[in-house]
Design a protein around this motif. Structure first.
Motif, short mmCIF file in Angstrom:
data_model
loop_
_atom_site.label_atom_id
_atom_site.label_comp_id
_atom_site.label_asym_id
_atom_site.label_seq_id
_atom_site.Cartn_x
_atom_site.Cartn_y
_atom_site.Cartn_z
N ILE A 91 -14.21 30.69 -80.55
CA ILE A 91 -12.85 30.26 -80.20
C ILE A 91 -11.83 31.26 -80.73
CG2 ILE A 91 -11.08 28.51 -80.68
CD1 ILE A 91 -13.41 26.43 -80.53
N GLY A 92 -12.00 31.68 -81.96
CA GLY A 92 -11.09 32.67 -82.54
C GLY A 92 -11.14 33.99 -81.79
N GLY A 93 -12.34 34.41 -81.41
CA GLY A 93 -12.47 35.65 -80.66
C GLY A 93 -11.79 35.58 -79.30
N VAL A 94 -11.96 34.47 -78.62
CA VAL A 94 -11.30 34.29 -77.32
C VAL A 94 -9.78 34.27 -77.51
CG1 VAL A 94 -10.94 32.67 -75.41
CG2 VAL A 94 -13.26 33.15 -76.23
N ASN A 95 -9.33 33.62 -78.57
CA ASN A 95 -7.89 33.59 -78.84
C ASN A 95 -7.36 35.00 -79.06
OD1 ASN A 95 -5.52 31.87 -79.24
ND2 ASN A 95 -5.54 32.72 -81.30
N TRP A 96 -8.06 35.81 -79.84
CA TRP A 96 -7.63 37.19 -80.07
C TRP A 96 -7.70 38.02 -78.79
CZ3 TRP A 96 -4.48 38.82 -83.39
CH2 TRP A 96 -4.41 38.26 -84.65
N LEU A 97 -8.68 37.75 -77.95
CA LEU A 97 -8.75 38.43 -76.66
C LEU A 97 -7.49 38.14 -75.84
CD1 LEU A 97 -10.38 40.01 -74.46
CD2 LEU A 97 -11.26 37.78 -73.74
N LEU A 98 -7.10 36.87 -75.81
CA LEU A 98 -5.89 36.49 -75.06
C LEU A 98 -4.63 37.11 -75.67
CD1 LEU A 98 -6.71 32.76 -74.34
CD2 LEU A 98 -6.65 34.63 -72.69
N VAL A 99 -4.58 37.18 -77.00
CA VAL A 99 -3.44 37.81 -77.66
C VAL A 99 -3.38 39.29 -77.29
CG1 VAL A 99 -2.49 38.51 -79.89
CG2 VAL A 99 -3.29 36.17 -79.58
N GLY A 100 -4.52 39.95 -77.31
CA GLY A 100 -4.56 41.38 -77.01
C GLY A 100 -4.28 41.72 -75.57
N ILE A 101 -4.80 40.91 -74.66
CA ILE A 101 -4.65 41.20 -73.23
C ILE A 101 -3.33 40.68 -72.68
CG2 ILE A 101 -5.54 40.63 -70.94
CD1 ILE A 101 -8.33 40.81 -72.07
N ALA A 102 -2.99 39.45 -73.02
CA ALA A 102 -1.86 38.79 -72.36
C ALA A 102 -0.73 38.42 -73.32
CB ALA A 102 -2.35 37.54 -71.65
N ASP A 103 -0.87 38.80 -74.61
CA ASP A 103 0.13 38.43 -75.61
C ASP A 103 0.36 36.91 -75.61
OD1 ASP A 103 1.77 39.15 -77.72
OD2 ASP A 103 3.55 39.31 -76.46
N PHE A 104 -0.75 36.17 -75.50
CA PHE A 104 -0.72 34.71 -75.43
C PHE A 104 -1.63 34.13 -76.50
CE2 PHE A 104 -2.47 30.69 -73.69
CZ PHE A 104 -1.29 29.96 -73.63
N ASP A 105 -1.06 33.37 -77.42
CA ASP A 105 -1.82 32.73 -78.49
C ASP A 105 -2.14 31.30 -78.05
OD1 ASP A 105 -2.78 31.53 -80.82
OD2 ASP A 105 -1.33 32.53 -82.11
N LEU A 106 -3.37 31.09 -77.60
CA LEU A 106 -3.79 29.79 -77.08
C LEU A 106 -3.71 28.70 -78.15
CD1 LEU A 106 -4.94 28.14 -74.74
CD2 LEU A 106 -7.23 28.81 -75.50
N VAL A 107 -4.14 29.02 -79.36
CA VAL A 107 -4.09 28.03 -80.44
C VAL A 107 -2.65 27.59 -80.68
CG1 VAL A 107 -4.50 27.67 -82.92
CG2 VAL A 107 -6.21 28.85 -81.53
N ALA A 108 -1.74 28.54 -80.76
CA ALA A 108 -0.32 28.20 -80.97
C ALA A 108 0.23 27.39 -79.79
CB ALA A 108 0.49 29.47 -81.16
N ALA A 109 -0.18 27.76 -78.59
CA ALA A 109 0.30 27.03 -77.40
C ALA A 109 -0.20 25.59 -77.39
CB ALA A 109 -0.14 27.75 -76.13
N LEU A 110 -1.43 25.39 -77.82
CA LEU A 110 -2.00 24.04 -77.81
C LEU A 110 -1.47 23.15 -78.93
CD1 LEU A 110 -5.76 24.77 -77.03
CD2 LEU A 110 -4.06 23.76 -75.50
N PHE A 111 -1.17 23.75 -80.07
CA PHE A 111 -0.85 22.94 -81.24
C PHE A 111 0.59 23.08 -81.74
CE2 PHE A 111 -5.49 23.60 -81.51
CZ PHE A 111 -5.87 22.28 -81.32
N GLY A 112 1.48 23.66 -80.94
CA GLY A 112 2.90 23.63 -81.28
C GLY A 112 3.45 24.84 -81.99
N GLY A 113 2.86 25.99 -81.80
CA GLY A 113 3.38 27.21 -82.41
C GLY A 113 2.53 27.67 -83.58
N GLN A 114 2.73 28.93 -83.98
CA GLN A 114 1.92 29.49 -85.06
C GLN A 114 2.20 28.84 -86.41
OE1 GLN A 114 2.65 33.72 -84.90
NE2 GLN A 114 0.91 34.03 -83.54
N GLN A 115 3.38 28.32 -86.60
CA GLN A 115 3.73 27.71 -87.88
C GLN A 115 3.39 26.22 -87.95
OE1 GLN A 115 4.64 29.59 -90.46
NE2 GLN A 115 4.36 31.30 -89.05
N ALA A 116 2.93 25.64 -86.85
CA ALA A 116 2.56 24.23 -86.84
C ALA A 116 1.35 24.00 -87.74
CB ALA A 116 2.27 23.76 -85.42
N THR A 117 1.33 22.88 -88.38
CA THR A 117 0.25 22.56 -89.32
C THR A 117 -1.12 22.60 -88.64
OG1 THR A 117 1.76 21.19 -90.63
CG2 THR A 117 -0.59 20.83 -90.95
N LEU A 118 -1.23 22.02 -87.45
CA LEU A 118 -2.53 22.03 -86.76
C LEU A 118 -2.98 23.44 -86.42
CD1 LEU A 118 -2.35 18.94 -84.37
CD2 LEU A 118 -3.82 19.24 -86.36
#
Length: 76
Positions: free
Chosen positions: A14-41
């Motif tokens: 999951i982390g690798g796929v997330n980094w792939l998306l960050v690198g290719i599309a500048d999209f953080d899936l974890v942040a998008a799903l859980f409310g941003g990079q600073q969100a507790t989740l």
């Protein structure tokens, strides 16, 4: 032990796929799903992925030392 290896491997993937998306599309899936990079989740997921990567160093080092087929023989 096998279940924790599978769970940590899944989290590393999951982390690798997330980094792939960050690198290719500048999209953080974890942040998008859980409310941003600073969100507790999000932070919990990031920490769990990091701990999982550290955990996976154990089977990886075992595979390097004794050969990959033998390192997984105890898991069956």
């Amino acid at each position: 032990m096998r279940s924790i290896n599978l769970i940590t491997l899944l989290l590393v993937i999951i982390g690798g796929v997330n980094w792939l998306l960050v690198g290719i599309a500048d999209f953080d899936l974890v942040a998008a799903l859980f409310g941003g990079q600073q969100a507790t989740l999000s932070k919990i997921v990031y920490v769990l992925v990091g701990i999982s990567a550290l955990w996976q160093l154990v089977p990886f080092s075992r595979a390097i030392q004794i050969g990959e087929p033998r390192s997984e023989a105890h898991l069956r």
